[in-house]
Design an enzyme around this catalytic site. Sequence first.
Site, PDB file in Angstrom:
ATOM      1  N   ASP A  66       0.929  -1.286   0.174  1.00 39.88           N
ATOM      2  CA  ASP A  66       0.124   0.052  -0.109  1.00 39.88           C
ATOM      3  C   ASP A  66       0.777   1.226  -0.022  1.00 39.88           C
ATOM      4  O   ASP A  66       1.735   1.418   0.757  1.00 39.88           O
ATOM      5  CB  ASP A  66      -0.903  -0.044   1.349  1.00 39.88           C
ATOM      6  CG  ASP A  66      -2.279   0.966   1.148  1.00 39.88           C
ATOM      7  OD1 ASP A  66      -2.201   1.812   0.301  1.00 39.88           O
ATOM      8  OD2 ASP A  66      -2.795   1.029   2.023  1.00 39.88           O
ATOM      9  N   ASP A 126      -3.604   2.510  -5.456  1.00 37.91           N
ATOM     10  CA  ASP A 126      -2.416   2.417  -4.690  1.00 37.91           C
ATOM     11  C   ASP A 126      -2.323   1.245  -3.644  1.00 37.91           C
ATOM     12  O   ASP A 126      -1.509   1.234  -2.953  1.00 37.91           O
ATOM     13  CB  ASP A 126      -2.506   3.835  -4.015  1.00 37.91           C
ATOM     14  CG  ASP A 126      -3.499   3.860  -2.838  1.00 37.91           C
ATOM     15  OD1 ASP A 126      -4.699   3.067  -2.799  1.00 37.91           O
ATOM     16  OD2 ASP A 126      -3.380   4.835  -2.061  1.00 37.91           O
ATOM     17  N   GLU A 127      -3.006   0.266  -3.953  1.00 34.75           N
ATOM     18  CA  GLU A 127      -2.855  -0.963  -3.270  1.00 34.75           C
ATOM     19  C   GLU A 127      -2.903  -2.200  -4.072  1.00 34.75           C
ATOM     20  O   GLU A 127      -3.791  -2.363  -5.190  1.00 34.75           O
ATOM     21  CB  GLU A 127      -4.161  -1.022  -2.191  1.00 34.75           C
ATOM     22  CG  GLU A 127      -4.231  -1.784  -1.465  1.00 34.75           C
ATOM     23  CD  GLU A 127      -5.683  -1.752  -0.624  1.00 34.75           C
ATOM     24  OE1 GLU A 127      -5.797  -2.492   0.379  1.00 34.75           O
ATOM     25  OE2 GLU A 127      -6.677  -1.060  -0.909  1.00 34.75           O
TER      26      GLU A 127
END
Length: 389
Positions: free
Chosen positions: A14, A108-109
């Site tokens: 993350d 974003d993960e």
Amino acid sequence: MAVPAPLRHIAHFDLDAFFVSVELLRRPELKGKPLIVGGDGQRGIVAACSYEARKFGIQSAMPSLTAKKLCPEAIFISGSHGEYSKYSRIVTQIIADTVPQYEKASIDEFYIDLTGMDKFFGVSQYTRELREKVIRETGLPISYGLSGNKLVSKMATNEAKPNGYLEVPHGRETAFLWPLGVDKIPGVGASTQQQLYGLGIRTIEQLAATPVEQLEFHFGKWGKKLWEKAHGISESPVEPYSEQKSLSHETTFSEDSNDPVFLHRQLVKLTEESAYDLRQEEKLTGCVTVKIRYSDFTTVSRQEVVDYTAFDPVLLARVQSNFDKLWKRGEKVRLLGVRFSHLIPMTLQMNLFDDSLEQLELFKAVDAIKNKFGSALVQKATTVKKKEP
């Protein structure tokens, strides 16, 4: 004799305060300051904020006016939607080039399945080196958790932030989980948290010790899931990410046409239908494709990588632009198609810029009407053929 399944090794990566971190690459002089992305301190919504701003109680989705009151010295910037999409793709490519299978859980993960790689690499070292590679090649801070399943790895990441990592060995899941509060469990929102508090359950250990029947009485099927999460049980697979996964609509005309007004009206309809599907599946698209089939059955297409979005106006502009570049003006068209690919899950933060939140709520309200009464009831004015006077 059956061969036992190999122990799973699942990493969760993350990017830390992603939007803020991207802005700091562009404006490093703001590092260490209470920085807010989105809004202007008077209107709008906080899309993201730095860890320094969070110390004042500021969080995503908060009205920027409230954030300004909590931290008068906060610095507000409007944000760079295109930059976030760009850096997300850079990190995705680094991961795709390095690991056998990954899932892009949001902009974003990422979840990464490293099962079986312990035969060839030290999984722990391999994961640390991947983190270092992302930091080295992008300048962005990133945290990860590593364990035997997605749930524990995600929770480990959250405990490792900012810019750290935490590995939970097999058999040590409950030793890691049980000291934590129930609010640390993914999916436990404020309402469930208060219900659990009302039952005297504040820690994950207390939740794990509660009979599953009692939890099912209070929470239904979710009660069993809570019990499983408290014991670190999760069989959820890493869903392989593919840019080829897509949503599309196309239409073949009863009569071939080269009327620009008619063709535009059809493009609007196809775009609207595909965008509706995106929102129903809570996805964003990062690539738009337009397909044309002419009267002689010659078929051509054109695609364009775009900033991640699910908004009709943005998508229609790209669809129309690609159609204009693709269509041989005057040639009769037999079929039109619109396809959205490079799909990723929709996140709240990606919808909190400028007036996007209001637009999203409007589109969702329209979607709800379609779900209840049928899509034919609500159409854009441009898709409705005018009656002859």
